[in-house]
Scaffold this motif. Structure first.
Motif: not given
Length: 522
Positions: A65-83
């Motif tokens: 979260v930047d000082a100005n409130g901007t949020e950067h949220v990083r995710f890893n993805r799965r398909f049917k449980g597979l990375r």
């Protein structure tokens, strides 16, 4: 790929939980939890942008979260449980929950048949034919490999081994789970870099980051995406990475083949640093991957080029009559910028868009030269001045028509010129925008009504500074221009970029408009 378009705010972040994933237990405080929930909601609501679909789920990887409130949220993805390798994404929202951007490199939704045609054992045997080592108890992992255009079901086969010098290797080998072909391989052990000394042809003695190997060093930079330099030794293919026993490379002369390699590797490093530190771009593809160089291409080859197919730069040695080896700093920056353009606006290499493509490389090749701040090759607005023998330079951005072929001004037929000559309009524009019509680098005449190729006017404009001009051009290239942008479109794109950076109707934006008018683009 990255989009900076704005999206509407999602009315209820709580609906984000419909993705079926619980919040990470490590995020105990409310604000990070809300940021994650908002990001999950955006993934679902803007599925066309996130490439979300049925059977997909997401694991929180990081949250800033930047000082100005901007949020950067990083995710890893799965398909049917597979990375999903290559399926990770970053969701950016402002503090009010408005989606600003979703960054991802995934080319299409990762829908694959999750029943492998190649078994674990078959995958291991296929890898054993290519790589020596053992799995140390790590069974092959079934996953979705999505680093290319078409996602594939694949096995990640682990191979552990040790090099002759004792360096361990922890390799991932990716095997197509339907076809049994090898798709990719990488090592989790990242070797330490070493500081070497390069004695270049054009930039004096420079520091190089090299790689320690058995018996000495190789001209590979682990700190900049693993970029390296090969010696083609007069051939047009093949070659091998340059090596050295004492980490002192070249002798400042062509009598040592390593000297040209020093210039190429140094040019790659400076260009990498320029884009990263000035524009926040992590490598040519903005993916942390280093390109590579090929030097001593062919016999007396009078050119240098970037190739997307090999993701590499190739440099000739010149004929010794009109051209020296083409490994100067501005040429290196020029060639690698073609790779940046291919991954941003992808300006088609013909007509006016082709001229803009070439000008973009001249612009940033010049900026790389200024950024290096190397007294042996000081920044200027001349292209290729170090490599020319009979002429003082290859192209001038101050008055492009001085070469007898390039255009200073836009006219209706400029798109029919060779792209290296139609580029003169944008090169001229950039010089006037950065330095003004009268500067220590020279006087740049403006275009008058009725002018065709050659500028003859004497209007006086002040420059905004080359750093501001470069930021505007990069933002226009990366967020406004598209493959078929022409000069009128480039004017609109750079004014819009200046409005973004310095405010709508600002003096800087007005200066951009005035500079375009000074080269006949209205």
């Amino acid at each position: 790929m990255t989009s900076r378009s704005k999206f509407a705010v999602r009315p209820a972040a709580a609906a984000a939980l419909a993705l079926g994933l619980a919040l990470a237990s490590s995020l105990a405080i409310a604000a990070p939890g809300k940021a994650e929930a908002r990001a999950r909601g955006h993934i679902a609501d803007f599925a066309g942008r996130s490439l979300h679909g049925a059977d997909q789920s997401y694991e929180l990887q990081d949250l800033i979260v930047d000082a100005n409130g901007t949020e950067h949220v990083r995710f890893n993805r799965r398909f049917k449980g597979l990375r999903v390798v290559g399926g990770d994404l970053v969701v950016r929202s402002n503090g009010q929950g408005v989606l600003e951007d979703i960054s991802l490199t995934l080319a299409r939704e990762p829908k694959v048949d999750d029943k492998p045609g190649v078994s674990q054992g078959q995958a291991k045997r296929l890898v054993a034919q290519r790589y020596q080592g053992d799995d140390q108890g790590h069974a092959p992992e079934l996953l979705v490999y999505a680093r290319g255009d078409l996602p594939r079901l694949a096995w990640d086969v682990r191979v552990f081994s040790e090099g002759a010098d004792g360096t361990p290797s922890e390799k991932h080998v990716i095997v197509d789970a339907q076809l049994g072909t090898l798709l990719d391989a990488w090592d989790d052990v990242h070797t330490a870099a070493a500081n070497g000394t390069g004695k270049s042809l054009y930039s004096g003695n420079v520091t190089l980051t090299t790689n320690s190997v058995t018996g000495g060093y190789e001209l590979r930079d682990p700190s900049r995406g693993g970029t390296y330099t090969k010696n083609l030794a007069g051939k047009t293919r093949g070659g091998s990475i340059m090596t050295d026993s004492d980490n002192v490379w070249g002798n400042n002369a062509t009598s040592d083949t390593a000297s040209a390699g020093v210039d190429a590797q140094y040019g790659t490093a400076v260009t990498w640093d320029y884009y990263l530190n000035v524009h926040g771009r992590n490598g040519i593809g903005n993916d942390g991957k280093g390109a590579y160089n090929q030097v001593h291409y062919g016999r007396s080859y009078n050119n240098a080029y970037w190739s997307d197919s090999c993701f590499c730069m190739t440099y000739g040695d010149g004929d010794g009559t009109s051209l020296r080896p083409l490994v100067s700093l501005d040429v290196a920056g020029h060639e690698m910028t073609h790779g940046v353009t291919a991954r941003t606006a992808n300006l088609t290499y013909s007509g006016e868009s082709g001229g803009l493509n070439e000008a973009t490389s001249d612009i940033f090749g010049t900026m790389v030269e200024f950024y290096a701040n190397n007294s042996n090759d000081a920044g200027d607005y001349l292209i290729g001045e170090k490599i020319m023998i009979k002429s003082p330079w290859m192209r001038s951005m101050i008055k492009p028509s001085a070469d007898g072929a390039s255009a200073d001004c836009w006219y209706s037929g400029v798109g029919s010129l060779d792209v290296h000559y139609s580029s003169g309009v944008a090169n001229h524009l950039y010089f006037i925008l950065a330095e003004g019509t009268n500067s220590s680098y020279g006087t740049s005449p403006t275009c008058q009504a009725g002018d065709t190729r050659v500028a003859t006017g004497n209007a006086v404009l002040s420059g905004i500074g080359r750093d501001a001009a470069a930021k505007i051009w990069y933002r226009a290239l990366s967020t406004k221009m598209t493959s078929n942008t022409n000069y009128a479109g480039a004017r609109a794109a750079t004014i819009a970029a200046a409005n973004d950076l310095y405010g709508a109707g600002s003096a800087t934006a007005n200066a951009v408009a005035a500079a375009w008018s000074a080269v006949g683009v209205n």
